[in-house]
Design an enzyme around this catalytic site. Sequence first.
Site, PDB file in Angstrom:
ATOM      1  N   ASP A 241       0.845  -1.191   0.000  1.00  0.00           N
ATOM      2  CA  ASP A 241       0.000   0.000   0.000  1.00  0.00           C
ATOM      3  C   ASP A 241       0.883   1.244   0.000  1.00  0.00           C
ATOM      4  OD1 ASP A 241      -2.983   0.933   0.547  1.00  0.00           O
ATOM      5  OD2 ASP A 241      -1.663   2.196   1.776  1.00  0.00           O
ATOM      6  N   ASN A 249      -3.517  12.782  -3.535  1.00  0.00           N
ATOM      7  CA  ASN A 249      -4.598  13.098  -4.466  1.00  0.00           C
ATOM      8  C   ASN A 249      -5.313  14.390  -4.073  1.00  0.00           C
ATOM      9  OD1 ASN A 249      -4.486  11.172  -6.466  1.00  0.00           O
ATOM     10  ND2 ASN A 249      -5.759   9.692  -5.389  1.00  0.00           N
ATOM     11  N   HIS A 254      -5.540  14.291  -8.972  1.00  0.00           N
ATOM     12  CA  HIS A 254      -5.464  12.886  -9.399  1.00  0.00           C
ATOM     13  C   HIS A 254      -4.396  12.665 -10.462  1.00  0.00           C
ATOM     14  CE1 HIS A 254      -8.916  11.360  -7.148  1.00  0.00           C
ATOM     15  NE2 HIS A 254      -9.506  12.537  -7.380  1.00  0.00           N
ATOM     16  N   ASP A 258      -1.812   9.707 -10.220  1.00  0.00           N
ATOM     17  CA  ASP A 258      -1.589   8.711 -11.274  1.00  0.00           C
ATOM     18  C   ASP A 258      -0.106   8.558 -11.578  1.00  0.00           C
ATOM     19  OD1 ASP A 258      -4.288   8.347 -11.436  1.00  0.00           O
ATOM     20  OD2 ASP A 258      -4.569   9.529 -13.275  1.00  0.00           O
ATOM     21  N   GLU A 284      -4.591   2.396  -4.558  1.00  0.00           N
ATOM     22  CA  GLU A 284      -3.148   2.489  -4.353  1.00  0.00           C
ATOM     23  C   GLU A 284      -2.568   1.210  -3.782  1.00  0.00           C
ATOM     24  OE1 GLU A 284      -4.963   3.854  -0.448  1.00  0.00           O
ATOM     25  OE2 GLU A 284      -5.461   3.824  -2.559  1.00  0.00           O
TER      26      GLU A 284
END
Length: 370
Positions: A241, A249, A254, A258, A284
């Site tokens: 994780d 984010n 975002h 990404d 994630e």
Amino acid sequence: MTETALQKLLLKRFLLAAGSYLLVLLLAWVAVLGGHVQAPVPVIGASSVLLVLNLAWLGWVFASGVNLRWRDPSLTEFQVLLAAAWQTWLLANLDQARGTFLVLYPLILMFGLFHLNGRSFTRCALVVLCSFLGLNLWEWGNGRLSDPALAALQVCTLFVVLCWLCLYARYVQASRQRMRQRRIALQAHQDTLRGMMGQLEELVATDELTGLFNRRHFLRLASDALASMPMGSRHGLALIDLDHFKRINDAHGHAVGDRVLQAFAQVASEHLCDAAVLARYGGEEFVLLLPDCTAQALEHCCERLRQAFGALPSAAMQGQVGPLSLSVGMTLLTAEDDLDNALHRADQALYRAKRSGRNRCVPAWEVVDA
């Protein structure tokens, strides 16, 4: 078709031709016993032995693979011309039974109907016609032709039959050419379809953003790996994780998030071995399967991945985010294990890693060892 399969097919065709030779030889001896052959019996016997030796030589040519040195490994035209020569010799020694044996000429040409092109078939037909016509002309010139009218009728009949065979051979070759073209087109369509199916399977199995496997494909691969595990072996399983990803984010958008996911995928591809299976498990979170792995090897692999991701220079993220880190929950899979239970163990270990302050690898060996 492979060379071995082709050679087996050619040998079977030769055996069919050899069987036809022997049947005709049997008919010839029936004609000898019936008094229809002009040549002495010793000459017919010697010719029969020579024919058998001829067949034995051809059999050796096909059995040894010598025929593969020729442009046409089937030697179809050669066999047709050789059979026509033997047939002409037989007709030269027949009197009233010549008309009966005349039907063997078309039978010989039928052997090359599906294997000779139109030009070669026509050439063989001309050789047959000229052989029989030459035989009758030679006998007529030497005063040995007992019935010239009957001989002329036989020549004309053979000419008509040969013309029909040539036309039919061209029709057969044209039909085979069309079928070959359709087969090639069909093969091309099948290849295209296979390529499209492969691309579709890749799209279905791949996460579009990171290029890694997606969750569904990973679960299928892991289930197959677990089902084929030999007793006593172990696979490494880890849930990974990315720490504070939601914060990234929210703070940077975002698009930056990404890029963080893509950066992790790039780092993982550089530091994991080829046998490792890494997939995006969701958001994630990533999942790693390491085949034939010990606890020490799995922990070393995950630590190396954690350090590499944490050492990612800020320039790689265009200075938009601070230091990156990740948390890992690790466990081992055995042949008697259940994949859902193993994933649950790894998830519990990951939860403990987060509760302990993140940026660490936490194992769940105790469940496997119990």
